[in-house]
Design an enzyme around this catalytic site. Structure first.
Site, PDB file in Angstrom:
ATOM      1  N   LEU A 240      26.689   7.853  -1.792  1.00 52.44           N
ATOM      2  CA  LEU A 240      26.655   9.296  -1.664  1.00 52.44           C
ATOM      3  C   LEU A 240      25.697  10.543  -2.151  1.00 52.44           C
ATOM      4  O   LEU A 240      26.067  11.690  -2.428  1.00 52.44           O
ATOM      5  CB  LEU A 240      27.472  10.091  -0.873  1.00 52.44           C
ATOM      6  CG  LEU A 240      27.793   8.778   0.319  1.00 52.44           C
ATOM      7  CD1 LEU A 240      29.116   9.834   1.236  1.00 52.44           C
ATOM      8  CD2 LEU A 240      26.665   9.351   1.665  1.00 52.44           C
TER       9      LEU A 240
ATOM     10  N   ARG B 198      28.441   3.339   3.500  1.00 55.88           N
ATOM     11  CA  ARG B 198      28.863   3.260   4.834  1.00 55.88           C
ATOM     12  C   ARG B 198      29.042   1.380   4.762  1.00 55.88           C
ATOM     13  O   ARG B 198      29.820   1.044   4.844  1.00 55.88           O
ATOM     14  CB  ARG B 198      28.880   4.253   6.563  1.00 55.88           C
ATOM     15  CG  ARG B 198      28.816   5.271   6.592  1.00 55.88           C
ATOM     16  CD  ARG B 198      28.259   5.985   8.056  1.00 55.88           C
ATOM     17  NE  ARG B 198      29.519   5.683   8.595  1.00 55.88           N
ATOM     18  CZ  ARG B 198      29.017   5.607  10.315  1.00 55.88           C
ATOM     19  NH1 ARG B 198      28.491   6.236  10.526  1.00 55.88           N
ATOM     20  NH2 ARG B 198      30.415   5.672  10.514  1.00 55.88           N
TER      21      ARG B 198
ATOM     22  N   VAL C  76      36.432   8.085   6.072  1.00 53.62           N
ATOM     23  CA  VAL C  76      35.662   8.751   5.677  1.00 53.62           C
ATOM     24  C   VAL C  76      34.605   8.539   6.008  1.00 53.62           C
ATOM     25  O   VAL C  76      34.839   7.669   6.374  1.00 53.62           O
ATOM     26  CB  VAL C  76      35.877   8.463   3.908  1.00 53.62           C
ATOM     27  CG1 VAL C  76      36.870   9.608   2.744  1.00 53.62           C
ATOM     28  CG2 VAL C  76      35.260   6.950   3.333  1.00 53.62           C
ATOM     29  N   GLU C  77      33.831   9.051   5.874  1.00 51.39           N
ATOM     30  CA  GLU C  77      32.321   9.223   6.602  1.00 51.39           C
ATOM     31  C   GLU C  77      32.345   8.481   8.372  1.00 51.39           C
ATOM     32  O   GLU C  77      31.799   7.279   8.537  1.00 51.39           O
ATOM     33  CB  GLU C  77      31.440   7.227   5.034  1.00 51.39           C
ATOM     34  CG  GLU C  77      31.067   8.323   4.406  1.00 51.39           C
ATOM     35  CD  GLU C  77      30.628   7.317   3.340  1.00 51.39           C
ATOM     36  OE1 GLU C  77      29.365   6.893   4.277  1.00 51.39           O
ATOM     37  OE2 GLU C  77      30.862   7.092   1.843  1.00 51.39           O
ATOM     38  N   GLY C  78      33.118   8.831   8.828  1.00 51.42           N
ATOM     39  CA  GLY C  78      33.465   8.939  10.121  1.00 51.42           C
ATOM     40  C   GLY C  78      35.040   8.080  10.618  1.00 51.42           C
ATOM     41  O   GLY C  78      34.398   6.445   9.624  1.00 51.42           O
TER      42      GLY C  78
END
Length: 795
Positions: free
Chosen positions: A178, A342, A464-466
């Site tokens: 990221l 992800r 995290v990340e959704g």
């Protein structure tokens, strides 16, 4: 004669032309929805258009971003294992393997996990080594000073770090997924590349990515509260931005942030170069108006995480990633980042957890005795170990396949969501089972505790990340049905056409509608025929059939083909819900479970096809496949029992007829039988090729260094040999030889050391102060002082 012939020819041509015109006119009147007139086609198109919500600009960009591949194959109902195996081959170069064996081991040696968590930071020596060894530039091309490693290499590096210190895993993961490094390499201007990439590669600038805000968590790309307006100042074009970001990993120590903004151009200053929308700015830490530094306190984790804020910050256009022409292009960039973050980085943490639990807890179960018996012999322990073992194999298999997909220059949004949600959840279960088995030794913090920090880190990866709840109940199927269904995207796009293109939209819609119907009928037929075949093959299958590798592959591939057809049929039936599908999250969650189990099932067979020859792999693969098939079956059964909407009863009936034509008889899958569970556990708790397979990716401290995981792994063969000697002595009713006695004594000494837990004189600085007395003891002294009798022993 010539004139007559020409006249006849002209007459024939006129008649033929008139017939063609008549046929075209007739076709325009009669064509086609279910053989009725074109007017009905158009009316049906309008009805479908009325219930289909408009797709936003952001959604349109999302649908066009990323790639599709094997995820679409599953949605067709007939994916190919052969194609999967021949297309995706995860591998490491020698340089990558050497880095894992050398630099990764050295970084682990420099980090004491307990001290890191206690101090909430790494030592400067560890930070310096991460920089010097270019841990922050693993994906940056060699020409810019990075390592230029493959996705498979980055994943295995992160997994090995995760076996020792989850905070190291997270710290190295962000710059290589990221962080803006790889995006700069792909999209940066020449000036941006020349300045930033060498500094990112050698760690001079530690990067972070600022996306999530207080009002945009799992919906991070909505960028609520992060706005930028194009303005001109002193003849220079730029952006005035206000933003409030949180949960930003590495922000407290980052030297540069990739900042997600919702860009507006109300005065048309972009003039066709770039556009409004999601854009990424590159701001260094000392940028005027940028505020970075405050930390969040995520559970017991030590990795840096904090806020990025600014009000009316001036950002020159040269600081937009890719320059002005990439304004509004952030979604496309973000999708590529997301596929790595992800689908690769977070699952790698679960692989690390799995390898550590199988290796260390498996050994602990043999070392630790209760009632003079190793707890590895207890059925409850065996069940927990087998579940942890097969979940670990599933994570390893899924990760290897995902890495190969990304290394094949694909950015699969749906598969990356499946991997993130499934692997982080399985990683949590692995850690929970490890904690249950290790019990008291797992809850007492200190150098001897190798589970607690990872156990407390797992929920962070899940959020995290959704967050997993959102990923499971909305993103996977919401994106999958639209993006991966072989016919649905064109159908939906036809419903978005303006009124002036209604004829074109109707034609596309009807054509795609027939394809959807045909697709559904095909998978309805496949579901019945494959379901009946699967039922009978399962009914007459021996419990030991898995020991033949060819039969193992053949049987389970057929089950996955059956389940894929079931899933594809169900996906088609979802369109009976129209635009309401996005609100039926219970249904989408169940279909996500089915899709995840099917994908990971194929990944597990893909892994077996590549790795077969490892003794014992068949038992682990069988255990994993039986669980995955049962998960998919349950998810589809629950979906058929609870299909929503006005047409829900009809869809439910069609689904049950197709997926389970003989009712319970055609739901043949069940959890692994006890003998298989015991066999998997036996391999985990005894020296075996499968233990070696999992331990291969675990950090092992040098001999003579106190390190609980390493000590447990090395003690296992000694304790197993001692147990065999003790059993032989009991059977033969004799005394041990001198050599046997020495081995028994050594094993008992190791057991005594390895079951100990840490104890501290004090846990806080206040406790350690001179003359400190704990408040409870002060109270005891005060109360005892007022009593005549000071102790029971006193006369």
């Amino acid at each position: 004669m010539l004139t007559s012939s020409s006249s006849k020819t002209a007459t024939r041509r006129s008649l033929l032309l008139a017939r063609q015109v008549q046929q075209q006119h007739s076709s325009s009147q009669r064509r086609t929805f279910l053989g009725i007139s074109k007017a009905v086609d158009k009316r049906f198109y309008r009805m479908a258009k009325s219930v289909m919500p408009a797709i936003s600009a952001t959604e349109s960009i999302a649908l066009a971003s990323g790639t599709i591949g094997f995820d679409r194959d599953i949605f067709t109902g007939s994916p190919s294992l052969k194609h999967l195996v021949s297309t995706y081959q995860p591998k490491l170069t020698q340089a990558e393997q050497d880095f894992i064996n050398t630099e990764v081991n050295e970084l682990c040696r420099l980090i004491n996990d307990h001290e890191t968590v206690t101090n909430r930071d790494f030592s400067k020596a560890a930070w310096d080594y991460m920089r010097d060894a270019r841990f922050f530039g693993l994906k940056i091309p060699v020409e810019w000073g990075g390592r230029g490693f493959s996705t498979q290499a980055v994943s295995q590096i992160l997994a090995k770090l995760g076996t020792h210190c989850m905070d190291a895993n997270a710290t190295v993961a962000v710059p290589n997924s990221l962080g803006p490094g790889e995006l700069l390499a792909r999209y940066g201007t020449p000036e941006q590349k020349e300045y930033f990439l060498p500094r990112l590669a050698d760690g001079t600038l530690i990067p972070c990515f600022g996306l999530t805000g207080p009002h945009s968590g799992s919906d991070a790309t909505s960028l609520i509260g992060s706005y930028g307006t194009v303005e001109e100042r002193n003849g220079e074009l730029g952006v005035v931005a206000s933003f409030k970001k949180r949960y930003i990993t590495l922000a407290p120590v980052a030297g540069v942030v990739g900042l997600g903004l919702n860009l507006k151009d109300p005065h048309g200053l972009l003039k066709g170069t770039g556009m409004e929308g999601f854009s990424v700015a590159l701001l260094e830490r000392d940028h005027p108006g940028l505020r970075m530094g405050p930390r969040h306190n995520p559970l017991a984790a030590a990795f840096m995480n904090g806020t990025v804020e600014g009000d009316d910050v001036w950002i020159p256009m040269s600081m937009i990633l890719g320059g002005q022409e990439k304004c509004g292009f952030g979604w496309n960039m973000f999708v590529e980042c997301l596929a790595e973050g992800r689908g690769v980085s977070l699952p790698a943490g679960s692989v690390g957890a799995g390898r550590a639990v199988v290796s260390a807890v498996g050994a602990y179960a043999r070392v630790r005795k209760q009632f003079r018996v190793p707890i590895a012999e207890f059925g409850g322990i065996q069940e927990a170990l087998a579940l942890a073992g097969s979940d670990s194999l599933i994570c390893v298999a899924g990760t290897d396949l995902m890495n190969a997909i990304v290394d094949n220059h694909e950015a699969p949004m749906v598969i990356s969501s499946v991997m993130k949600q499934n692997c982080t959840e399985r990683g949590r279960r692995i850690m929970e089972r490890g904690m249950d088995i290790a019990a008291g030794s797992a809850i007492c913090r200190g150098d001897k505790n190798y589970l607690a920090a990872g156990y407390m880190s797992m929920p962070i990866g899940i959020t995290v990340e959704g967050a997993n709840i959102m990923t499971r109940s909305f993103q996977i199927i919401g994106q999958g049905l639209t993006r991966c269904h072989p016919h649905m995207l064109e159908l939906i796009q036809s419903l978005q056409l303006p009124k002036g293109e209604e004829d074109k939209g109707t034609e596309i819609f009807v054509k795609q509608f027939y394809k959807v119907v045909g697709h559904g009928l095909t998978n309805f037929g496949h579901s019945i025929t494959r379901g009946l075949g699967a039922t009978f093959s399962t009914m007459f299958r021996s419990k030991n059939a898995y020991k033949n590798g060819d039969k193992l592959l053949d049987y389970h591939e057929k089950q996955l083909l059956r389940l894929s057809a079931n899933f594809a049929l169900t996906a088609d039936l979802c369109f009976s819900l129209g635009g309401r599908l996005k609100f039926e999250e219970l249904l989408m969650g169940r279909l996500s479970d089915a899709l995840g189990a099917i994908f990971l099932g194929y990944a597990t067979l893909h892994h077996y096809s590549r790795k077969r020859g490892i003794e014992g792999l068949e038992a682990f693969t069988e255990h994993a496949m039986l669980r995955l098939e049962t998960e998919a079956q349950k998810a589809l059964k629950d979906a058929s029992d609870n299909f929503p909407g006005a047409l829900g009863p009809v869809a439910s009936t069609v689904m049950k007829l197709g997926c389970f034509p003989l009712g319970n008889l055609t739901r043949p899958y069940s959890e692994p039988h006890d003998n298989l569970t015991k066999e998997v556990s036996r391999q985990i708790t005894n020296p075996s090729a499968m233990r070696d397979f999992f331990s291969e990716g675990v950090y092992m401290a040098p001999e003579g260094t106190v390190h609980q995981i390493s000590d447990l792994v090395r003690a296992l063969p000694i304790c197993v040999e001692a147990d065999k000697i003790a059993s032989s002595l009991r059977t033969s009713k004799r005394e041990p030889t001198a050599e046997e006695a020495e081995k028994l004594a050594r094993a008992e000494a190791l057991r005594d050391v390895l079951i100990q837990v840490d104890v501290f004189d004090h846990l806080t600085d206040a406790e350690g102060a001179k003359d400190y007395v704990r408040p409870a003891l002060l109270g005891t002294e005060e109360r005892m002082a007022s009593l005549e009798r000071k102790s029971f022993a006193a006369a």
